[in-house]
Design a protein around this motif. Sequence first.
Motif, PDB file in Angstrom:
ATOM      1  N   ALA A 216       0.833  -1.205   0.000  1.00 48.73           N
ATOM      2  CA  ALA A 216       0.000   0.000   0.000  1.00 48.73           C
ATOM      3  C   ALA A 216       0.863   1.249   0.000  1.00 48.73           C
ATOM      4  N   LEU A 217       2.046   1.164   0.643  1.00 51.18           N
ATOM      5  CA  LEU A 217       2.935   2.328   0.659  1.00 51.18           C
ATOM      6  C   LEU A 217       3.469   2.654  -0.727  1.00 51.18           C
ATOM      7  N   GLU A 218       3.511   1.671  -1.610  1.00 48.89           N
ATOM      8  CA  GLU A 218       4.097   1.856  -2.931  1.00 48.89           C
ATOM      9  C   GLU A 218       3.031   1.919  -4.013  1.00 48.89           C
ATOM     10  N   LYS A 219       1.829   2.351  -3.622  1.00 49.42           N
ATOM     11  CA  LYS A 219       0.744   2.603  -4.569  1.00 49.42           C
ATOM     12  C   LYS A 219       0.407   1.356  -5.390  1.00 49.42           C
ATOM     13  N   GLU A 220       0.326   0.220  -4.693  1.00 49.09           N
ATOM     14  CA  GLU A 220      -0.129  -1.037  -5.264  1.00 49.09           C
ATOM     15  C   GLU A 220       0.870  -1.683  -6.212  1.00 49.09           C
ATOM     16  N   ARG A 221       1.997  -1.048  -6.497  1.00 50.55           N
ATOM     17  CA  ARG A 221       3.019  -1.674  -7.340  1.00 50.55           C
ATOM     18  C   ARG A 221       4.283  -1.816  -6.512  1.00 50.55           C
ATOM     19  N   VAL A 222       4.901  -2.970  -6.608  1.00 44.06           N
ATOM     20  CA  VAL A 222       6.097  -3.257  -5.825  1.00 44.06           C
ATOM     21  C   VAL A 222       7.168  -3.787  -6.759  1.00 44.06           C
ATOM     22  N   PRO A 223       8.437  -3.675  -6.393  1.00 41.62           N
ATOM     23  CA  PRO A 223       9.488  -4.307  -7.194  1.00 41.62           C
ATOM     24  C   PRO A 223       9.256  -5.814  -7.287  1.00 41.62           C
ATOM     25  N   PHE A 224       9.549  -6.351  -8.451  1.00 42.19           N
ATOM     26  CA  PHE A 224       9.304  -7.774  -8.654  1.00 42.19           C
ATOM     27  C   PHE A 224      10.090  -8.626  -7.654  1.00 42.19           C
ATOM     28  N   LYS A 225      11.265  -8.148  -7.274  1.00 44.39           N
ATOM     29  CA  LYS A 225      12.087  -8.898  -6.313  1.00 44.39           C
ATOM     30  C   LYS A 225      11.346  -9.061  -4.984  1.00 44.39           C
ATOM     31  N   LYS A 226      10.684  -7.985  -4.508  1.00 48.57           N
ATOM     32  CA  LYS A 226       9.935  -8.070  -3.255  1.00 48.57           C
ATOM     33  C   LYS A 226       8.717  -8.982  -3.413  1.00 48.57           C
ATOM     34  N   LEU A 228       8.400 -11.475  -5.427  1.00 49.34           N
ATOM     35  CA  LEU A 228       8.873 -12.857  -5.513  1.00 49.34           C
ATOM     36  C   LEU A 228       9.226 -13.395  -4.126  1.00 49.34           C
ATOM     37  N   ALA A 229       9.837 -12.560  -3.276  1.00 44.82           N
ATOM     38  CA  ALA A 229      10.210 -13.000  -1.926  1.00 44.82           C
ATOM     39  C   ALA A 229       8.965 -13.369  -1.122  1.00 44.82           C
ATOM     40  N   HIS A 230       7.929 -12.555  -1.203  1.00 42.82           N
ATOM     41  CA  HIS A 230       6.706 -12.868  -0.461  1.00 42.82           C
ATOM     42  C   HIS A 230       5.946 -14.014  -1.121  1.00 42.82           C
ATOM     43  N   PHE A 231       6.097 -14.185  -2.423  1.00 45.18           N
ATOM     44  CA  PHE A 231       5.490 -15.327  -3.093  1.00 45.18           C
ATOM     45  C   PHE A 231       6.118 -16.625  -2.596  1.00 45.18           C
ATOM     46  N   GLU A 232       7.433 -16.610  -2.372  1.00 45.23           N
ATOM     47  CA  GLU A 232       8.108 -17.794  -1.817  1.00 45.23           C
ATOM     48  C   GLU A 232       7.626 -18.080  -0.399  1.00 45.23           C
ATOM     49  N   ARG A 233       7.365 -17.027   0.393  1.00 47.45           N
ATOM     50  CA  ARG A 233       6.810 -17.234   1.734  1.00 47.45           C
ATOM     51  C   ARG A 233       5.399 -17.840   1.651  1.00 47.45           C
ATOM     52  N   TYR A 234       4.635 -17.354   0.672  1.00 48.53           N
ATOM     53  CA  TYR A 234       3.282 -17.891   0.487  1.00 48.53           C
ATOM     54  C   TYR A 234       3.337 -19.383   0.152  1.00 48.53           C
ATOM     55  N   GLY A 254      17.116 -13.979 -15.090  1.00 49.04           N
ATOM     56  CA  GLY A 254      17.467 -13.009 -14.071  1.00 49.04           C
ATOM     57  C   GLY A 254      16.242 -12.332 -13.492  1.00 49.04           C
ATOM     58  N   ILE A 255      16.375 -11.853 -12.261  1.00 50.09           N
ATOM     59  CA  ILE A 255      15.279 -11.136 -11.612  1.00 50.09           C
ATOM     60  C   ILE A 255      15.116  -9.771 -12.283  1.00 50.09           C
ATOM     61  N   PRO A 256      13.974  -9.493 -12.911  1.00 45.65           N
ATOM     62  CA  PRO A 256      13.802  -8.198 -13.600  1.00 45.65           C
ATOM     63  C   PRO A 256      13.735  -7.040 -12.614  1.00 45.65           C
ATOM     64  N   GLN A 257      14.056  -5.865 -13.121  1.00 47.15           N
ATOM     65  CA  GLN A 257      14.036  -4.649 -12.302  1.00 47.15           C
ATOM     66  C   GLN A 257      12.691  -3.935 -12.330  1.00 47.15           C
ATOM     67  N   GLY A 258      11.731  -4.475 -13.062  1.00 48.38           N
ATOM     68  CA  GLY A 258      10.433  -3.813 -13.173  1.00 48.38           C
ATOM     69  C   GLY A 258       9.581  -4.003 -11.927  1.00 48.38           C
ATOM     70  N   THR A 259       8.414  -3.445 -11.964  1.00 47.96           N
ATOM     71  CA  THR A 259       7.471  -3.552 -10.848  1.00 47.96           C
ATOM     72  C   THR A 259       6.261  -4.370 -11.273  1.00 47.96           C
ATOM     73  N   ILE A 260       5.508  -4.806 -10.293  1.00 48.85           N
ATOM     74  CA  ILE A 260       4.344  -5.652 -10.534  1.00 48.85           C
ATOM     75  C   ILE A 260       3.298  -5.300  -9.490  1.00 48.85           C
ATOM     76  N   GLU A 261       2.043  -5.549  -9.810  1.00 46.50           N
ATOM     77  CA  GLU A 261       0.981  -5.306  -8.838  1.00 46.50           C
ATOM     78  C   GLU A 261       1.086  -6.321  -7.709  1.00 46.50           C
ATOM     79  N   GLY A 262       0.987  -5.831  -6.472  1.00 45.24           N
ATOM     80  CA  GLY A 262       1.150  -6.688  -5.316  1.00 45.24           C
ATOM     81  C   GLY A 262       0.162  -7.842  -5.286  1.00 45.24           C
ATOM     82  N   LEU A 263       0.654  -9.011  -4.871  1.00 43.27           N
ATOM     83  CA  LEU A 263      -0.144 -10.233  -4.720  1.00 43.27           C
ATOM     84  C   LEU A 263      -0.576 -10.839  -6.051  1.00 43.27           C
ATOM     85  N   TRP A 264      -0.030 -10.336  -7.172  1.00 43.70           N
ATOM     86  CA  TRP A 264      -0.483 -10.845  -8.466  1.00 43.70           C
ATOM     87  C   TRP A 264      -0.073 -12.301  -8.664  1.00 43.70           C
ATOM     88  N   LEU A 265       1.154 -12.651  -8.307  1.00 48.27           N
ATOM     89  CA  LEU A 265       1.605 -14.031  -8.458  1.00 48.27           C
ATOM     90  C   LEU A 265       0.756 -14.967  -7.615  1.00 48.27           C
TER      91      LEU A 265
END
Length: 317
Positions: A216-226, A228-234, A254-265
């Motif tokens: 929510a702090l990042e306006k619904e978009r987060v770095p893909f790396k973050k 992916l980390a929470h997806f692994e926890r899930y 490689g881990i892309p530098q782009g952003t993605i909508e949170g919880l999408w994975l």
Amino acid sequence: MKSSYRYLIHLAIWMALLGLYAFPQLRVNWPSAVGLKWVLVHDIAYGFINFHLFYVLVFAWLPLPVKRRQYAKAAAGTLLVILLFSVIKFLVGYYLFPDQVLQRMFALTGVPKIYMSFREYLPVTIRTGLGVALLAYGYRLFLQWRNTEPEDRILATAAAQARSRYDRMQEGSRQLLHHLQLLTPVLEDEQKREEEGTKAVLLLSDLLRYMLYDKALEKERVPFKKELAHFERYIALRNLLHPQQSIALHTTGGIPQGTIEGLWLQQCVEASLQQWQQVTGTITIALTCSEEVVTLSLETPHQKKNHQHIPLFPDHV
């Protein structure tokens, strides 16, 4: 500066249309000085005055009442403006072109000329003014529609995005609540509580914080790396709570530098797993990463596959 360009552009278009309208009469009356002057005054000079009536109505008077839908006020003010221009037209004809504007009919030689009074001239010019006013009103509606259409599209897009975020948040909350319900038997089992229960509680708290706070702090978009980390926890949490249906995650590229909508994975995987609730064994998730697109592929022990292509936008980093 902008208003002066607007004035000149509209004037040029109006006079060009007047020229096309008057051209046949100009060609016919070109040899006659009287006929030529009559066409120039009636079609060109008074067309120029009518343009200013049109311009005043469209850009000075009608915008506010039309926008506020004050139609009675718009009609009353329009009649006053038409009456004012009727006075102007009469004065121009009276002092400059009486023979072309106010003369009732062409007088024969030796017969005195008869001119219309203002009362006689008024109905004629009001009819013309009403025609110009209808044209101005239609053009004002067109401008309002053209100017508000982009705003409507923006509002519709914002509403659709808000709806999508709400749906994802609701789905994420439902999934976490479901995991919390599944966690209860684990915590009640003394053998599992110490190790699996503690680990599951920590994973669930991390996912809950991520869903409610971090993204929510990042306006619904987060770095893909973050993400992916929470997806692994899930996945780790789900493996603890669904031992009969484990998930194996394989990431290539490689881990892309782009952003993605949170919880999408997580949402993509849960949507696919809903179809395979009765499947037991290991489900393989393959993430193939590039700088623009991430391909998510699920495969069951029975070789059923489901592919999801997730676009990334590096400019949002």
